[in-house]
Structure formats: C-alpha cells, structure tokens
Scaffold this motif. Sequence first.
Motif, short mmCIF file in Angstrom:
data_model
loop_
_atom_site.label_atom_id
_atom_site.label_comp_id
_atom_site.label_asym_id
_atom_site.label_seq_id
_atom_site.Cartn_x
_atom_site.Cartn_y
_atom_site.Cartn_z
N MET A 184 0.86 -1.39 -0.06
CA MET A 184 -0.07 -0.07 -0.05
C MET A 184 0.88 1.32 -0.13
SD MET A 184 -3.08 -1.08 -0.26
CE MET A 184 -4.15 0.54 0.18
N ALA A 185 1.99 1.20 0.63
CA ALA A 185 2.78 2.34 0.99
C ALA A 185 3.47 2.55 -0.40
CB ALA A 185 3.61 2.29 2.26
N ALA A 187 2.92 1.50 -3.54
CA ALA A 187 1.86 1.71 -4.71
C ALA A 187 1.64 3.18 -4.76
CB ALA A 187 0.54 0.96 -4.83
N ARG A 188 1.52 3.78 -3.62
CA ARG A 188 1.28 5.44 -3.77
C ARG A 188 2.37 6.04 -4.36
NH1 ARG A 188 -0.99 9.38 -1.12
NH2 ARG A 188 -1.40 10.79 -2.59
N ALA A 191 2.71 4.14 -8.23
CA ALA A 191 1.45 4.22 -8.96
C ALA A 191 1.13 2.82 -9.50
CB ALA A 191 1.50 5.29 -10.29
N TYR A 312 7.47 10.54 -0.28
CA TYR A 312 6.47 10.99 0.83
C TYR A 312 6.88 12.37 1.47
CZ TYR A 312 3.47 7.14 1.32
OH TYR A 312 2.73 6.12 0.67
N GLY A 313 6.00 13.41 1.22
CA GLY A 313 6.22 14.65 1.93
C GLY A 313 7.07 15.58 0.92
N GLY A 314 7.72 15.12 -0.01
CA GLY A 314 8.58 15.91 -0.74
C GLY A 314 10.03 16.09 -0.43
N ARG A 322 10.90 11.02 4.06
CA ARG A 322 9.97 11.02 5.45
C ARG A 322 9.24 9.72 5.30
NH1 ARG A 322 9.36 16.27 3.24
NH2 ARG A 322 9.84 17.82 4.95
N PRO A 323 8.83 9.17 6.52
CA PRO A 323 8.09 7.89 6.46
C PRO A 323 6.96 7.98 6.02
CG PRO A 323 8.16 8.81 8.59
CD PRO A 323 9.24 9.76 7.93
N PRO A 325 2.76 6.95 5.98
CA PRO A 325 1.74 6.91 7.20
C PRO A 325 1.85 5.51 8.10
CG PRO A 325 0.68 7.72 5.45
CD PRO A 325 2.03 7.25 4.79
N LEU A 326 2.40 4.61 7.24
CA LEU A 326 2.45 3.20 8.12
C LEU A 326 3.90 2.95 8.96
CD1 LEU A 326 0.56 1.23 5.31
CD2 LEU A 326 -0.21 2.17 7.43
N GLN A 328 6.71 4.81 11.78
CA GLN A 328 7.14 5.81 12.59
C GLN A 328 8.92 5.71 12.85
OE1 GLN A 328 4.30 4.02 14.51
NE2 GLN A 328 3.25 5.29 12.72
N GLY A 386 12.67 18.14 8.74
CA GLY A 386 11.69 16.89 9.01
C GLY A 386 12.18 15.75 8.39
N GLU B 7 4.44 11.41 14.40
CA GLU B 7 5.39 11.66 13.41
C GLU B 7 5.43 12.75 12.92
OE1 GLU B 7 7.60 9.12 12.84
OE2 GLU B 7 8.22 10.70 11.18
N ARG B 10 7.34 15.55 13.76
CA ARG B 10 8.86 15.59 13.47
C ARG B 10 9.03 15.54 12.22
NH1 ARG B 10 7.48 12.47 18.01
NH2 ARG B 10 9.26 12.64 19.64
N SER B 11 8.34 14.98 11.22
CA SER B 11 8.31 15.20 9.84
C SER B 11 8.01 16.46 9.15
CB SER B 11 7.55 13.96 9.07
OG SER B 11 8.18 12.88 9.25
N PHE B 12 6.90 17.14 9.65
CA PHE B 12 6.56 18.42 8.97
C PHE B 12 6.45 19.25 9.98
CE2 PHE B 12 4.33 14.88 6.69
CZ PHE B 12 4.78 15.07 5.48
N PRO B 13 7.86 19.88 10.49
CA PRO B 13 7.54 20.92 11.79
C PRO B 13 7.10 22.17 11.46
CG PRO B 13 9.95 20.38 10.88
CD PRO B 13 9.00 19.50 10.21
N MET B 184 -5.18 5.05 3.71
CA MET B 184 -4.52 4.58 2.76
C MET B 184 -5.13 4.19 1.42
SD MET B 184 -1.55 4.87 4.13
CE MET B 184 -0.35 3.91 2.74
N ARG B 188 -5.00 6.94 -2.31
CA ARG B 188 -4.56 6.30 -3.76
C ARG B 188 -5.81 6.75 -4.69
NH1 ARG B 188 -2.37 2.19 -6.21
NH2 ARG B 188 -1.58 3.32 -8.19
N HIS B 194 0.87 15.48 1.42
CA HIS B 194 1.30 16.40 2.56
C HIS B 194 0.93 18.05 2.05
CE1 HIS B 194 4.41 16.78 -0.61
NE2 HIS B 194 4.70 17.77 0.08
#
Lengths: 504, 504
Positions: A184-185, A187-188, A191, A312-314, A322-323, A325-326, A328, A386, B7, B10-13, B184, B188, B194
């Motif tokens: 799931m993480a 495939a995002r 794609a 994730y997060g740019g 960054r991690p 969502p699944l 930490q 971050g 999380e 920390r990731s998106f301060p 999740m 998709r 973010h």
Amino acid sequence: MGDISREHRRSFPDRIAVIDGKGRQTWPEFDDRTNQVANLLTGLDIGAGDRVLWLAQSSASFLELLIGCAKVGAMVCPANWRQSGDELRFVIEDFSPQLVVWQDEEIGEAVAQARANTSHEATWLQVDGEGEGSLEHAVVAAGAADVEVEVPVDAPLLVIYTAAMIDRPNGSMLTHRNLLAMGMATARITAADHASVFLNSGPLFHVGNFQFEAVPVFLHGGTNIFVRRVDAAEVLQIIEDERATSAFLMPPTIAEIKELNREAKRDISSLRPGPFAPVWGDALPADPTLWGTQPGGFGQTEVSGLAVLNGYGGRGLGNSGRPSPLAQVRVVDADGQECPVGQAGEIVIRGDLVHAGYWNRPELNSRRMREGWWHTTDLGRRETDGTIHFIGTMTRMIKSAAENIYPPEVESCIESHPAVTEAALIGVPDPRFRQSVLAVVALAPGATATEQEIIEHCKSRIASYKKPRRVEFVDALPRTAGAKDYDALDAMFGGGGYPGGDNV
Amino acid sequence: MGDISREHRRSFPDRIAVIDGKGRQTWPEFDDRTNQVANLLTGLDIGAGDRVLWLAQSSASFLELLIGCAKVGAMVCPANWRQSGDELRFVIEDFSPQLVVWQDEEIGEAVAQARANTSHEATWLQVDGEGEGSLEHAVVAAGAADVEVEVPVDAPLLVIYTAAMIDRPNGSMLTHRNLLAMGMATARITAADHASVFLNSGPLFHVGNFQFEAVPVFLHGGTNIFVRRVDAAEVLQIIEDERATSAFLMPPTIAEIKELNREAKRDISSLRPGPFAPVWGDALPADPTLWGTQPGGFGQTEVSGLAVLNGYGGRGLGNSGRPSPLAQVRVVDADGQECPVGQAGEIVIRGDLVHAGYWNRPELNSRRMREGWWHTTDLGRRETDGTIHFIGTMTRMIKSAAENIYPPEVESCIESHPAVTEAALIGVPDPRFRQSVLAVVALAPGATATEQEIIEHCKSRIASYKKPRRVEFVDALPRTAGAKDYDALDAMFGGGGYPGGDNV
C-alpha cells in the motif's frame, strides 16, 4: 495475502496474474494453482509456522508457492541461489524446512552438495523436473478446492536472509501485515495498479524486487512476469512483447539493454525508468510517478524495504525523505533517548512495516527490538525540515574510552573540508582509551591541508571525542567492490581492537 | 492514530495541521494540544474503552479531541447536532459517555433539554465557552507532555451513529486500524498528500467527510480546515484564501457557491471538483485524480465508508467498481452461500475496513457479523467483469411463503421494460402465503403495457416467486425527500404484513 488472490479471481476474472517461460495464468487460474499448492502442503502436514525453502531461480511457481503458503499459514524463504553448497547447507539447517523446492539447471551441483552434507530431513521437490519427485507432478495431483484455514495477519510469510553483520546470515520474517503495508505504501509512490505489468528481473532473495514492485502490483491485480535470471536480451524482448511498465534493473543491465536496443530498435516505451532515469537517458520517456521524480529512501529488509521514502512529503534536506503513514521513525542515542534535530544517532522504526524478527534468533531479536522499536543499527539524523538523513551503518564502531564513534559521521564531516576528496576512519588499539581514532584522508589534486587543520575542522563541527587523533594522507582509499576497504586500511595503519570484533 | 500526529510533528515541523475560525496550528502545536487533551482525559480517569460525546458543530477542537482520545485509547462520537433534545438524550443514554463536550450557540436549547431529561452522569465541558467549565480552560490547564499509553490498533476510536433501520440508531465503532485502512485506500483515489488542504464542510457525524477526505489528508501530513457549519459565502472565501484543494460539498451548496462567485469572482482554481465535476461545470478545472475521473463506489459507515470504489481496477459494468486491496467482498444468498456471477444477493465484506461492531449491541453484532463476514443488508451482484453492482437495501423485505423478496431487484427488472418509467414493489397480506407481491408501475407518456405483460417480463428474467401477482398503474410514484414513498403506497394499495414490521 491469500485473501488478495481470492478477491482478484472475482474482481479480475479475465486479467493476467502471472507470466513466465512456461506460460500465463489469469487470476482464476492462478488462484486455483495456489489452492493446489495449499492442498499439497496440507497433505505434507505443513501448516501454521512451518517452513518451505526455495532453492531455485525465479519463476511464477515461486509466487504460487508464496500464496499457497499464505493460505495455510506457512513461511517460504527464497534462498540466494548464487551461494556455495556449504552456504546453502547452512540455510537448510538454520531454516529447517519441512519442504525444499529445488532446481537442477545451473545450480544443481551446489544443491546436491548441500543435500549430501546435511542430515536435515525434508520433502524435496524439483521445480524444473517432471514426473515423480517434481513440484509440478505434486501440484497437479492436489485438489483445487480452496482451503479453509484462518491465518492471522501477523503470521510470518516471506523469509529473506540478510547479509551477515557479525557472524552469520539471519532470516528476516516478513508477515502478511508487512507485505500489505509495503504494497500500500509503495503503490502510492510507483502508481502500481491493475494495469501494471512488472518484470521480476531482480533476485527473489532481495526485498527490493518485492517492494519495487512485485508486491504492490500483486495487491492491485496487475501482472507479474518472471524470468529465471536477468538477461539483457530476454528482458528487452519481454518489455516489448508484454508492454511491461516496470522492471527491477540495475545500471549495468540497463546499459547493456540500451546497447542491444541500438540495433534491435524494440519499442520499450511502455517502461517507466523509475530511479534510474539518468542511466536510461533518452532511451525512455520521462517517469511521471513519485518513484521517477523523487526516487530513493532509507530502509532494510527488516522494515520491509524502504520505509522512509523521498516520495512521501516531498524531497528535502535529508537524503531519505519521510516515513509513509504506516511507519514511525526516531533517531536515538545509546540510551534510547531521542536525539535533537541535526544530531546523529541510531534510526529506530515501529509500525506495520517492522518484521516479526529473525527466524530462530531470540537473543538477537530482543537486542534489536526494544520498547516496541526496531533498532536498525543504521546511523542517521533528522534534518530541520523533518526529513531523515541516512549517514551509514553503525556495525563498524570505534570505541574510545566509554564513547561509541561511528565512522560514517566523522568521515562525512572530514569530507566536507574543501581540500578533501575522501576519508576513512579506523580505530587503533590504545592502552589507555581502548582505541584511538585515525583518519585516512585523500586530498584533491593540488589541494593542501595539514593534519592539524583536519582535526580542527572536525573539532569545530562535531563532539570533540569523535575527532581523529591522527591523520594519514593517501592518494586514494583502497576499495573493494566499490566500497572503502577497511580491512586493507587496518592492515596498512595498524587498526584493530574493535568492540564488534576485527572482522566486522 | 496518535502515532501519526507524533510522527508528523517531526516530519513536518513547519507545516499547518489544522485551521479553523480561531486560528491555525503547525503539526508540533497541534500535537502539543492533543497531548494536553490526552492529559485532561487521563485526569478525568478516561482511558481504554471509555467514551467522549461531541454535542457540537465542526471545529478544529474535534480533531484535537479525536487524537487526544486516540492517545489514551478512548472513543469519541460526534453526534448529529441537528437532532432534537429527545434524540440527543437517546444518544447520551445509549453511548453513556464519561465526558460530554457541548456547544451553546445555535443548539444550546436542544442540548439543555437533553441534559435536563437524563439522569446519566458525566463531566460536561463547553466548546464555545471561556473560563471554568469550558473545554479551552480545561485543555490549557493540562500538561503538554506526551502520554505513554500502549493503544492497540484494533481499539475503537471514532463512533458514528447510523440511521435507524429497524428501531433506533446504532453507534458504529471505527477502530484505529479502520481509519488507517480508510486513509491509505482512499488517498490512492483522491491523491491526498502533504500538500493537500481539505475543507471539512461536511458534517462530522457522517463518515463521508472523514473519508473524503479528512482522514487521508491527516495521515499524509496535509491541512484540515474546519468551518462550524456549511455556508456558501464562507466556504467560497476560505477556498480562495487557503488555496483549498478539496472540500466536502453537496450539489445544492455547489450551485450556491457558483451563483455567489459570478459576482465575487474569487480564484477557486485550487479546488478539485471530485465527483461533482458536472455540477461545477466550467467553474473549476478538470480533476485529474481517480476521484474526479472515476468517482463513486459502494459502502456504509460500518465498512469505513466506500469500501468498493470505481477508482480501483477501472470503471466496469457494475455501478460500484471493485474493492481496494484492504477489503474482500462476496455476494451471498440467505444460507451464506456465494451467489454465481450475475445473481443478486447480500453484499458481505471482510478485512481492515470492517468496523468493530455497534456500541452496546451484542445481539445485532452477532447477527450482522457471521463467519468473519460483515453482512451489509445491501443487495448487489457481481458482474461478469468482476465489478460490483449495488441494487438497493434489503431492509424492506417482502415474505411470500418461505421466500424473501427484495423490492429493488424486482423493481429494477420491471424498470428495464421499455414502456415503464418507474416501479415500486409492496407486499399485501395474504392468508395463504403471508404476503403477495404487488407492483405499482408508472408508464412513459404514450406507452402502453398490460398487467400480464409486466408479469411475463419479470417471469422470463428473474425467479418466478419474485414476480408480481398484481400490477397497479399510476401516473407517478409518490415520493418523500426524493425517495419512493412506500408508506404512502402501502396506504394506497393495502400493503402490510412485512416480516421486519410495517414501519420499516
């Protein structure tokens, strides 16, 4: 994972699930085969917590076996088929499988040697054989009715042996939950969807091929193609014939494919280059996915591959992103306290991506999994934006009095000096402090820097106890397989006395 | 869900987590507030399995409360604030919360009435008040240190009361796992990340606003904006000011916004129209996401919203698409046996999206959750291409001898007759068969069809026992709130004797 196949046979009755040299199967055909495998396993009394070893190269049969094991709650381990007979024997005895699926072609000799030298008892079935004693014979003889076994989502399913850090390889157990989360993480980022066609040209004993992207494609109802081993000409043809959208390829193979295609002129425009767009150059169109535009990340088999991703997060200051969502992530010191932003420490991870531990290593597992966090033994820091910056492994550690010094952190500091091209840190036995820090440094052509300048450079940037006490200058660092050769440096400059042992 | 906030700090301060009329909070500020809420709850002795009731309209305080509850293992229920005092009293007594957060503005009278008429004891804190007795006062007084409570991922967190099907509303308990899976699987489709800015203009007591897309945006570190209630002018201004990328809006509000913006000429081009692109027309640019190009699906609160989505696997023959990898779907008959493709039956679902049951309804839960499958009481079928077609609810059922007849299936058959514009099925008491089937049919202007033709049309297409025994013709069906008014039809044609009771 068994439920995924059960669902896809209903959701995608006409789509192709797998392709290999032997043919292609729709989702209903594939699901029937996994039922046959599950019934075969049940007949061999293989169920919850039992083990199956794959001593073979890649084929669609492996995916059938994986999902067959999933349906009865067993684990399957794809061993590294490039290993020697003795190494294979170690895996057989360590994993103690009830069933071994083996291949004769190309690796039959090593397999025979391993089998002759172990007293471990198991059923052996040949994947490239026919008739009695072959996997095909046994699978076809089994019923195709679905088994009704309740398999917990946290049961281990896929076991991958990771490189020996201290003494011997360890089998990392990935659960159904891990693979769902990985799929799931990822495939995002890639794609992956029902229209994806992934060529499994990477090794099955590497988590990378599963994450990028056999598992995401499987979860979404796409097509997985298997080749026995990577071969540039074969890969080139399959990409064109099957309109593959992705493949697990390393730069040397990519270069070979490009070279071959200068003459062959096959249409491979369906393929997304992913992280190696620069190597592909204009041989492929641009990759619009996050895996193409913001590739890379940080991870290890034990956290289901790259748990931290630039997608994730740019992309930010750190090299790993960054991690998802699944997962930490924390950066902690030796006492388990979180390090402030910018300070290096061990990267620890928790969440759905963290494996169930190593097979049969209770002591190591309790050392690495503490207070709910998996300790990666990798050094990194959290940047001000971050993102996570991965610095290097902590398995080679220098001990000066009570302090732990991790070479990558100090090397990266020295390498930030404008006169320096590369640096390596070793520990030299010291009667008073156990070890003292020695830096081996190569300067840029024409540049100059004194020992004292290098030491001062470090002193002003990192904790004083980490700075080198001595600096030796060389023209270039010795390297082995591209990596800095610390054993050679130890031999050259009298290194030794490491807390983890001198052969780490 | 608490770990997500931990999380993100920390990731998106520097990024904004929430915005409402009172201001905006970065992720570290938001996480601190949720710690204060968690400490407040702990101080009130509210922990694992305890309950908090939200008797208020929308605000960022709700998200703080949700994540504060997540961190201590409690549940929170956003009640429908449009309910009467008596209806609110029912929810208070049914949910039996240890803490009630209430609002005075606009709904104070109904809340006061409910409070006066119940003997249930709880702490009451006012969300729109100041000083002693207000939520703000209590939160600010609590410490911001993180709580260290181990919360199981399968613990219930968000409780949403669903419409009364038989007698009274039931509180569907969504777990941390449900919300992770919802987020999740939906991200998709909507491409939440973010950089997403979601305007929570839908009601908090509806699962739709959480799925589309407060939860996906929260999981990915985006921004959630709250307005107290939907108001076209305010929504229009916020979309422009905050560059909102999505909002929960229904067609009447969209029409109002378009009307207002003819004069206001605000730049709302950041907004993706999602499933209502036809209503937005050229007021917004096209939506490139799967939620824009292939909207819709099937679901209910009890499976975390739309568990089957047209965006998964590509739009097909059925109106609802296919399940995400986190759900499995079957269509079953009254005995629980899977129906063949094309045959209607009850849609049942299992996997990470299925809720933990209704609060305090053990008997109903065991009736709806059988052999691991959640029974939706919705009628559907699997099409030949694997997609799911939702037909209608099964809660209004006609009983003829031992057979169950679900009106939507027969109505859809009658409506496929070229002369028919609409049809409704009712049951008429019958001394021998319990009920007999009566169809009320409206014909197209100028079209003709006899009773016998309608009956024959059904007989050749569906099981004979489902066909109407009588047909009555009307100019148009009576409707209430847009839906066929079965109560009126029963009154007009002598319907009654339903197995679920005559007021279903």
